[in-house]
Motif scaffolding. Sequence first.
Motif, PDB file in Angstrom:
ATOM      1  N   SER A 243       0.845  -1.190   0.000  1.00 44.59           N
ATOM      2  CA  SER A 243       0.000   0.000   0.000  1.00 44.59           C
ATOM      3  C   SER A 243       0.886   1.247   0.000  1.00 44.59           C
ATOM      4  N   LEU A 244       0.475   2.250  -0.761  1.00 42.30           N
ATOM      5  CA  LEU A 244       1.222   3.504  -0.834  1.00 42.30           C
ATOM      6  C   LEU A 244       0.520   4.637  -0.094  1.00 42.30           C
ATOM      7  N   GLU A 245      -0.586   4.336   0.537  1.00 46.07           N
ATOM      8  CA  GLU A 245      -1.393   5.359   1.190  1.00 46.07           C
ATOM      9  C   GLU A 245      -0.601   6.093   2.275  1.00 46.07           C
ATOM     10  N   ASN A 246      -0.494   7.418   2.084  1.00 50.04           N
ATOM     11  CA  ASN A 246       0.133   8.314   3.061  1.00 50.04           C
ATOM     12  C   ASN A 246       1.598   7.964   3.350  1.00 50.04           C
ATOM     13  N   LYS A 247       2.282   7.374   2.377  1.00 52.56           N
ATOM     14  CA  LYS A 247       3.695   7.028   2.535  1.00 52.56           C
ATOM     15  C   LYS A 247       4.558   7.916   1.635  1.00 52.56           C
ATOM     16  N   THR A 248       5.859   7.921   1.895  1.00 57.01           N
ATOM     17  CA  THR A 248       6.808   8.609   1.031  1.00 57.01           C
ATOM     18  C   THR A 248       7.229   7.655  -0.069  1.00 57.01           C
ATOM     19  N   LEU A 249       6.964   8.030  -1.303  1.00 59.77           N
ATOM     20  CA  LEU A 249       7.252   7.184  -2.471  1.00 59.77           C
ATOM     21  C   LEU A 249       8.456   7.745  -3.216  1.00 59.77           C
ATOM     22  N   ILE A 250       9.450   6.886  -3.458  1.00 56.66           N
ATOM     23  CA  ILE A 250      10.628   7.275  -4.232  1.00 56.66           C
ATOM     24  C   ILE A 250      10.674   6.409  -5.479  1.00 56.66           C
ATOM     25  N   ILE A 251      10.507   7.022  -6.643  1.00 56.73           N
ATOM     26  CA  ILE A 251      10.526   6.301  -7.917  1.00 56.73           C
ATOM     27  C   ILE A 251      11.884   6.512  -8.572  1.00 56.73           C
ATOM     28  N   SER A 252      12.580   5.419  -8.874  1.00 53.54           N
ATOM     29  CA  SER A 252      13.885   5.526  -9.528  1.00 53.54           C
ATOM     30  C   SER A 252      13.799   5.001 -10.959  1.00 53.54           C
ATOM     31  N   ASP A 253      14.311   5.792 -11.883  1.00 52.46           N
ATOM     32  CA  ASP A 253      14.341   5.441 -13.303  1.00 52.46           C
ATOM     33  C   ASP A 253      15.562   6.135 -13.893  1.00 52.46           C
ATOM     34  N   PRO A 254      16.520   5.402 -14.454  1.00 50.27           N
ATOM     35  CA  PRO A 254      17.780   6.031 -14.857  1.00 50.27           C
ATOM     36  C   PRO A 254      17.640   7.099 -15.935  1.00 50.27           C
ATOM     37  N   MET A 255      16.739   6.877 -16.897  1.00 47.68           N
ATOM     38  CA  MET A 255      16.620   7.812 -18.016  1.00 47.68           C
ATOM     39  C   MET A 255      15.229   8.435 -18.044  1.00 47.68           C
ATOM     40  N   LEU A 256      15.170   9.734 -17.920  1.00 45.84           N
ATOM     41  CA  LEU A 256      13.913  10.472 -17.964  1.00 45.84           C
ATOM     42  C   LEU A 256      13.875  11.211 -19.304  1.00 45.84           C
ATOM     43  N   ALA A 257      13.391  10.516 -20.339  1.00 48.42           N
ATOM     44  CA  ALA A 257      13.418  11.063 -21.700  1.00 48.42           C
ATOM     45  C   ALA A 257      12.174  11.921 -21.953  1.00 48.42           C
ATOM     46  N   THR A 258      11.086  11.306 -22.413  1.00 47.15           N
ATOM     47  CA  THR A 258       9.850  12.070 -22.629  1.00 47.15           C
ATOM     48  C   THR A 258       9.100  12.299 -21.329  1.00 47.15           C
ATOM     49  N   GLY A 259       9.339  11.435 -20.344  1.00 42.99           N
ATOM     50  CA  GLY A 259       8.605  11.519 -19.080  1.00 42.99           C
ATOM     51  C   GLY A 259       7.295  10.755 -19.095  1.00 42.99           C
ATOM     52  N   GLU A 260       6.920  10.208 -20.256  1.00 46.05           N
ATOM     53  CA  GLU A 260       5.628   9.526 -20.371  1.00 46.05           C
ATOM     54  C   GLU A 260       5.594   8.239 -19.549  1.00 46.05           C
ATOM     55  N   SER A 261       6.691   7.477 -19.567  1.00 48.97           N
ATOM     56  CA  SER A 261       6.725   6.234 -18.787  1.00 48.97           C
ATOM     57  C   SER A 261       6.503   6.526 -17.310  1.00 48.97           C
ATOM     58  N   LEU A 262       7.210   7.511 -16.806  1.00 50.97           N
ATOM     59  CA  LEU A 262       7.125   7.830 -15.390  1.00 50.97           C
ATOM     60  C   LEU A 262       5.720   8.326 -15.024  1.00 50.97           C
ATOM     61  N   ALA A 263       5.155   9.168 -15.867  1.00 48.22           N
ATOM     62  CA  ALA A 263       3.806   9.681 -15.607  1.00 48.22           C
ATOM     63  C   ALA A 263       2.776   8.550 -15.621  1.00 48.22           C
ATOM     64  N   ASN A 264       2.908   7.618 -16.582  1.00 52.03           N
ATOM     65  CA  ASN A 264       1.984   6.488 -16.650  1.00 52.03           C
ATOM     66  C   ASN A 264       2.123   5.582 -15.435  1.00 52.03           C
ATOM     67  N   VAL A 265       3.363   5.340 -15.022  1.00 46.35           N
ATOM     68  CA  VAL A 265       3.607   4.505 -13.849  1.00 46.35           C
ATOM     69  C   VAL A 265       2.983   5.143 -12.617  1.00 46.35           C
ATOM     70  N   TYR A 266       3.133   6.445 -12.462  1.00 40.66           N
ATOM     71  CA  TYR A 266       2.558   7.122 -11.301  1.00 40.66           C
ATOM     72  C   TYR A 266       1.034   6.969 -11.281  1.00 40.66           C
ATOM     73  N   GLU A 267       0.397   7.082 -12.420  1.00 40.74           N
ATOM     74  CA  GLU A 267      -1.054   6.929 -12.478  1.00 40.74           C
ATOM     75  C   GLU A 267      -1.477   5.518 -12.070  1.00 40.74           C
ATOM     76  N   VAL A 268      -0.703   4.515 -12.494  1.00 38.39           N
ATOM     77  CA  VAL A 268      -1.004   3.133 -12.107  1.00 38.39           C
ATOM     78  C   VAL A 268      -0.813   2.948 -10.600  1.00 38.39           C
ATOM     79  N   LEU A 269       0.234   3.543 -10.046  1.00 33.49           N
ATOM     80  CA  LEU A 269       0.520   3.394  -8.622  1.00 33.49           C
ATOM     81  C   LEU A 269      -0.576   3.980  -7.741  1.00 33.49           C
ATOM     82  N   LEU A 270      -1.259   4.995  -8.227  1.00 29.66           N
ATOM     83  CA  LEU A 270      -2.313   5.631  -7.432  1.00 29.66           C
ATOM     84  C   LEU A 270      -3.453   4.668  -7.101  1.00 29.66           C
ATOM     85  N   SER A 271      -3.555   3.581  -7.864  1.00 31.02           N
ATOM     86  CA  SER A 271      -4.590   2.588  -7.561  1.00 31.02           C
ATOM     87  C   SER A 271      -4.309   1.874  -6.242  1.00 31.02           C
TER      88      SER A 271
END
Length: 219
Positions: free
Chosen positions: A126-154
């Motif tokens: 569960s990620l509720e009310n926790k500190t989340l640290i997302i690591s990804d070596p290459m932040l190119a368009t940012g789309e992968s990271l944004a999509n992953v964050y939306e999935v994590l919100l579930s």
Amino acid sequence: MIVHDFSRTHSILNHFVAELRDVEIQKDRMRFRKNLERIGEILGYELSKTLDYCITDVNSPLGVKPTELLKQQPVLCTILRAGLPLHQGMMNFFDKAETTFVSAFRHHPNGEKEFEIVVEYLATPSLENKTLIISDPMLATGESLANVYEVLLSEGKPKKVHIVAAIGSKPGLDYISTKLPENTELWIASVDDILDNHKYIVPGLGDAGDLAFGKKLSK
């Protein structure tokens, strides 16, 4: 979004980034992975200074020492497979943290330049009310990271989000700043100006996953 760009400071971190980029040193996969791990350690240490701490009595053989210890362990999330060495560097310091693993990749349905981000796998507490640290070596368009964050919100809404990356692009930073919470903090070793026609960072370093683990079958 608050950006901590460590290429603007003089430190040994710049040496590790330089070796990641170097086409000759890249041939040594173990060193490539080790440099990503070192970057994860350094950025994780710098990030740790912003977390919440509380005074805890530590009993030694000769007495008691009040010490500031983490109030709450973060959840470390990495994007498979390229993020694994960077994640290991974070785990070396946050060794009691919970972990999240998620797969995200560029799918080229017609074998052309255009692509879509596909998220196929998620394992997380569960990620509720926790500190989340997302690591990804290459932040190119940012789309992968944004999509992953939306999935994590579930799996719950984090109270705070940090992003850790080795190299990013200015367009990618601009994009995620519109998709993640305003108080998100990005910890990044270097930022490059542009993306090429295939949406890869220039000068960047190439495909971090392939350089760390070998070439994959095309999707």
